[in-house]
Design a protein around this motif. Structure first.
Motif, PDB file in Angstrom:
ATOM      1  N   LEU A 118       0.835  -1.207   0.000  1.00 22.89           N
ATOM      2  CA  LEU A 118       0.000   0.000   0.000  1.00 22.89           C
ATOM      3  C   LEU A 118       0.867   1.253   0.000  1.00 22.89           C
ATOM      4  O   LEU A 118       0.567   2.238  -0.679  1.00 22.89           O
ATOM      5  CB  LEU A 118      -0.936  -0.017   1.210  1.00 22.89           C
ATOM      6  N   ALA A 119       1.954   1.217   0.757  1.00 23.27           N
ATOM      7  CA  ALA A 119       2.873   2.363   0.781  1.00 23.27           C
ATOM      8  C   ALA A 119       3.523   2.554  -0.587  1.00 23.27           C
ATOM      9  O   ALA A 119       3.668   3.681  -1.067  1.00 23.27           O
ATOM     10  CB  ALA A 119       3.930   2.163   1.866  1.00 23.27           C
ATOM     11  N   ARG A 120       3.888   1.458  -1.256  1.00 19.84           N
ATOM     12  CA  ARG A 120       4.477   1.570  -2.588  1.00 19.84           C
ATOM     13  C   ARG A 120       3.471   2.128  -3.594  1.00 19.84           C
ATOM     14  O   ARG A 120       3.860   2.746  -4.592  1.00 19.84           O
ATOM     15  CB  ARG A 120       4.976   0.199  -3.065  1.00 19.84           C
ATOM     16  N   ALA A 121       2.191   1.938  -3.313  1.00 20.20           N
ATOM     17  CA  ALA A 121       1.146   2.448  -4.207  1.00 20.20           C
ATOM     18  C   ALA A 121       0.855   3.929  -3.957  1.00 20.20           C
ATOM     19  O   ALA A 121      -0.070   4.481  -4.552  1.00 20.20           O
ATOM     20  CB  ALA A 121      -0.130   1.635  -4.034  1.00 20.20           C
ATOM     21  N   GLY A 122       1.648   4.569  -3.086  1.00 19.97           N
ATOM     22  CA  GLY A 122       1.497   6.000  -2.851  1.00 19.97           C
ATOM     23  C   GLY A 122       0.663   6.365  -1.643  1.00 19.97           C
ATOM     24  O   GLY A 122       0.417   7.556  -1.393  1.00 19.97           O
ATOM     25  N   GLN A 123       0.239   5.371  -0.865  1.00 18.87           N
ATOM     26  CA  GLN A 123      -0.539   5.640   0.335  1.00 18.87           C
ATOM     27  C   GLN A 123       0.379   5.852   1.537  1.00 18.87           C
ATOM     28  O   GLN A 123       1.553   5.465   1.520  1.00 18.87           O
ATOM     29  CB  GLN A 123      -1.504   4.482   0.610  1.00 18.87           C
ATOM     30  N   ARG A 124      -0.160   6.493   2.572  1.00 19.44           N
ATOM     31  CA  ARG A 124       0.597   6.701   3.821  1.00 19.44           C
ATOM     32  C   ARG A 124      -0.196   6.070   4.954  1.00 19.44           C
ATOM     33  O   ARG A 124      -0.903   6.745   5.714  1.00 19.44           O
ATOM     34  CB  ARG A 124       0.809   8.190   4.072  1.00 19.44           C
ATOM     35  N   PRO A 125      -0.104   4.754   5.102  1.00 22.70           N
ATOM     36  CA  PRO A 125      -0.985   4.045   6.036  1.00 22.70           C
ATOM     37  C   PRO A 125      -0.814   4.502   7.489  1.00 22.70           C
ATOM     38  O   PRO A 125       0.301   4.744   7.962  1.00 22.70           O
ATOM     39  CB  PRO A 125      -0.562   2.582   5.882  1.00 22.70           C
ATOM     40  N   VAL A 126      -1.942   4.627   8.167  1.00 21.01           N
ATOM     41  CA  VAL A 126      -1.985   4.866   9.615  1.00 21.01           C
ATOM     42  C   VAL A 126      -2.464   3.567  10.251  1.00 21.01           C
ATOM     43  O   VAL A 126      -3.597   3.138  10.014  1.00 21.01           O
ATOM     44  CB  VAL A 126      -2.926   6.023   9.972  1.00 21.01           C
ATOM     45  N   LEU A 127      -1.628   2.932  11.039  1.00 22.18           N
ATOM     46  CA  LEU A 127      -1.974   1.660  11.657  1.00 22.18           C
ATOM     47  C   LEU A 127      -2.595   1.895  13.034  1.00 22.18           C
ATOM     48  O   LEU A 127      -2.793   3.039  13.464  1.00 22.18           O
ATOM     49  CB  LEU A 127      -0.742   0.774  11.740  1.00 22.18           C
ATOM     50  N   TRP A 128      -2.911   0.814  13.717  1.00 21.81           N
ATOM     51  CA  TRP A 128      -3.634   0.927  14.997  1.00 21.81           C
ATOM     52  C   TRP A 128      -2.919   1.817  16.011  1.00 21.81           C
ATOM     53  O   TRP A 128      -3.569   2.643  16.671  1.00 21.81           O
ATOM     54  CB  TRP A 128      -3.874  -0.465  15.568  1.00 21.81           C
ATOM     55  N   PRO A 129      -1.596   1.731  16.167  1.00 18.21           N
ATOM     56  CA  PRO A 129      -0.938   2.652  17.106  1.00 18.21           C
ATOM     57  C   PRO A 129      -1.153   4.119  16.742  1.00 18.21           C
ATOM     58  O   PRO A 129      -1.223   4.980  17.626  1.00 18.21           O
ATOM     59  CB  PRO A 129       0.542   2.263  17.014  1.00 18.21           C
ATOM     60  N   GLY A 130      -1.236   4.410  15.437  1.00 19.35           N
ATOM     61  CA  GLY A 130      -1.523   5.779  15.024  1.00 19.35           C
ATOM     62  C   GLY A 130      -2.890   6.226  15.485  1.00 19.35           C
ATOM     63  O   GLY A 130      -3.076   7.365  15.932  1.00 19.35           O
ATOM     64  N   TRP A 131      -3.874   5.332  15.375  1.00 17.10           N
ATOM     65  CA  TRP A 131      -5.213   5.656  15.863  1.00 17.10           C
ATOM     66  C   TRP A 131      -5.203   5.867  17.382  1.00 17.10           C
ATOM     67  O   TRP A 131      -5.826   6.800  17.898  1.00 17.10           O
ATOM     68  CB  TRP A 131      -6.205   4.571  15.471  1.00 17.10           C
ATOM     69  N   LEU A 132      -4.490   5.025  18.102  1.00 18.86           N
ATOM     70  CA  LEU A 132      -4.409   5.199  19.558  1.00 18.86           C
ATOM     71  C   LEU A 132      -3.771   6.540  19.906  1.00 18.86           C
ATOM     72  O   LEU A 132      -4.158   7.190  20.890  1.00 18.86           O
ATOM     73  CB  LEU A 132      -3.609   4.049  20.178  1.00 18.86           C
ATOM     74  N   ALA A 133      -2.810   6.979  19.100  1.00 19.18           N
ATOM     75  CA  ALA A 133      -2.190   8.282  19.340  1.00 19.18           C
ATOM     76  C   ALA A 133      -3.192   9.419  19.082  1.00 19.18           C
ATOM     77  O   ALA A 133      -3.183  10.438  19.776  1.00 19.18           O
ATOM     78  CB  ALA A 133      -0.960   8.441  18.445  1.00 19.18           C
ATOM     79  N   ILE A 134      -4.056   9.233  18.080  1.00 16.68           N
ATOM     80  CA  ILE A 134      -5.113  10.232  17.836  1.00 16.68           C
ATOM     81  C   ILE A 134      -6.049  10.296  19.037  1.00 16.68           C
ATOM     82  O   ILE A 134      -6.411  11.383  19.514  1.00 16.68           O
ATOM     83  CB  ILE A 134      -5.890   9.889  16.551  1.00 16.68           C
ATOM     84  N   GLU A 135      -6.440   9.145  19.537  1.00 16.24           N
ATOM     85  CA  GLU A 135      -7.301   9.107  20.733  1.00 16.24           C
ATOM     86  C   GLU A 135      -6.651   9.846  21.895  1.00 16.24           C
ATOM     87  O   GLU A 135      -7.305  10.637  22.599  1.00 16.24           O
ATOM     88  CB  GLU A 135      -7.568   7.665  21.143  1.00 16.24           C
ATOM     89  N   ALA A 136      -5.362   9.603  22.113  1.00 20.56           N
ATOM     90  CA  ALA A 136      -4.660  10.262  23.222  1.00 20.56           C
ATOM     91  C   ALA A 136      -4.599  11.771  23.017  1.00 20.56           C
ATOM     92  O   ALA A 136      -4.773  12.550  23.962  1.00 20.56           O
ATOM     93  CB  ALA A 136      -3.252   9.678  23.357  1.00 20.56           C
ATOM     94  N   ALA A 137      -4.368  12.197  21.778  1.00 19.93           N
ATOM     95  CA  ALA A 137      -4.300  13.630  21.493  1.00 19.93           C
ATOM     96  C   ALA A 137      -5.648  14.295  21.720  1.00 19.93           C
ATOM     97  O   ALA A 137      -5.729  15.429  22.208  1.00 19.93           O
ATOM     98  CB  ALA A 137      -3.823  13.847  20.057  1.00 19.93           C
TER      99      ALA A 137
END
Length: 456
Positions: A405-424
């Protein structure tokens, strides 16, 4: 190993993932739940009103599925973008299930519909729900009178939010901008208008009753309009929800003084029936009223025009007349129904199944039902996919899905990224003296996600 991509992390997508990993027919299966947003939960996060905390708590159930060891959430990935069409997805995954919902509003198709001040109700919902696509949207709420066209649950939500005091919403996750706009709101009258009768309204009784319990707000119903409904006098033959709705409306209509607003009431909600919008009146400065034609039951469950008209003042008009699915790149599409043709969830192209491609949720069956309706819909699709598993496993050739997915030009946000959004969001709310408050824009969400440990 069978690798499946589920496109969409709302209820239909998560229930599909759950059906796939909680079965024993195909034990070696991994499910990647992809979403265009960096946040999961779809309309549970961005469509349920902030004051409906019990419904929003469904996120906890969806969260359990997304934390399953054979499920991975991959946000900030746009399926259908250049380089990530159906064919490219099939190189990364053995099967793909589209659970993309119904992304647009239906149009009224009347003159003046696009006047300033006339909006799809979903724009208003996205604004107060902090959807990042609505970050530039502003509702000043300077109108004295607002008209909500439609009598479904979204219309009820919108009418309720227009009538609530900002202080009542401060404890929710509503972002600061909408909260401040509601605090400064000048709206006094909210008109919720349906073209058919009370027995055919689409709202649920619980949602309807909430309107009658809003502090400082009076609900007004016209007995003569209710009486036009053939089922009004004797609703015993109606389905349970419709019968209860009629009973609630009758109770309001039969109050002394016609249910008029007592002295000191701050706002009024007017529930009107058998009125069909035919034109929005105004000019380049904005809408000022909606012209309706009085309708009457036609004896077959529909209504017919009577040639009698009425204008309702409204400097803000919110149109809530249903959702519609949109064409998905690389998939067939039925313009008449706004859905992808399928058989038991298997996508059909020119009448034949498209190998490894499936649908679930509203894009499969149309915008019908409640959240729970997605469970059997998702299960049916999952069963079709599992029945095809022997012909699907091992077809993907692109290696690790997230890297592909990253090679296809996407910038994936995985579960830890979501948890960081929740914390913010929790930290931001604490700084405002509130509980958790949603980050309202793409930049803030992605900045929070990028600060996370993405090793999972």
């Amino acid at each position: 190993m069978l690798r499946v991509a589920v496109i969409g992390s709302g209820p239909s997508g998560v229930y599909t993932a759950q059906s796939l990993v909680e079965q024993e027919i195909v034990p070696d299966i991994e499910v990647y739940v992809l979403d265009r947003l960096p946040c999961p939960y779809g309309l549970v996060r961005y469509g349920v009103a902030p004051d409906h905390e019990k419904i929003k708590s469904l996120q906890n159930n969806l969260r359990t599925v997304l934390e399953h060891p054979r499920v991975r959430f991959v946000g900030n990935v746009e399926a259908g973008a250049p380089g990530l069409g159906v064919e490219e997805l099939r190189e990364i995954f053995d099967a793909v299930v589209f659970c993309v919902g119904a992304a647009t509003d239906r149009h009224l198709g009347i003159p003046g519909e696009d006047l300033p001040g006339s909006h799809p109700a979903t724009d208003f919902v996205a604004w107060y729900s902090a959807h990042p696509d609505a970050a530039a949207t502003r509702f000043a709420l300077t109108a004295r009178s607002a008209v909500v066209i439609g009598v479904g649950n979204v219309a009820v939500d919108v009418a309720r939010m227009l009538s609530r005091a900002a202080a009542e919403l401060a404890a929710t996750d509503m972002p600061q901008g909408p909260l401040g706009a509601l605090a400064d709101s000048r709206v006094e009258d909210v008109w919720m208008v349906g073209r058919r009768g009370p027995s055919q309204a689409k709202f649920t009784t619980k949602e309807l009753r909430e309107l009658g319990s809003l502090p400082g707000t009076e609900v007004l119903v016209r007995p003569e309009e209710l009486a036009l409904d053939p089922a009004y006098r004797d609703p015993a033959g109606l389905p349970a929800v419709a019968r209860r709705n009629v009973e609630v409306l009758r109770g309001w209509a039969e109050r002394p003084n016609g249910g008029g607003a007592p002295v000191g009431r701050r706002r009024r909600i007017h529930l009107r029936f058998f009125l069909r919008p035919v034109e929005m009146l105004g000019d380049a400065g904005g809408v000022r009223a909606v012209r309706f034609e009085r309708t009457a039951p036609d004896g077959s469950g529909g209504v017919t025009g009577t040639g009698r008209f009425e204008e309702i003042e409204g400097q803000l008009v919110l149109r809530s007349v249903g959702y519609r699915g949109t064409p998905q790149p690389g998939l067939p599409f039925d313009e008449a129904t706004g859905t992808v043709p399928h058989t038991a969830g298997r996508v059909l192209a020119e009448g034949a199944p498209l190998p490894g491609v499936y649908v679930a949720g509203w894009i499969k069956r149309g915008p019908t039902g409640v959240i729970g309706t997605n469970r059997p819909c998702a299960k049916e699709t999952a069963q079709s996919l599992l029945a095809d598993a022997a012909t699907l496993a091992g077809r993907a050739t692109a290696g690790d899905p997230v890297a592909a997915l990253a090679r296809a030009g996407q910038r994936p946000v995985l579960w830890p990224g979501w948890l960081a959004i929740e914390a913010a969001e929790a930290e931001w709310g604490q700084g405002l003296g509130r509980g958790t408050v949603k980050l309202p824009d793409w930049a803030g969400l992605l900045a929070a996600a990028q600060a996370a440990d993405t090793s999972r």
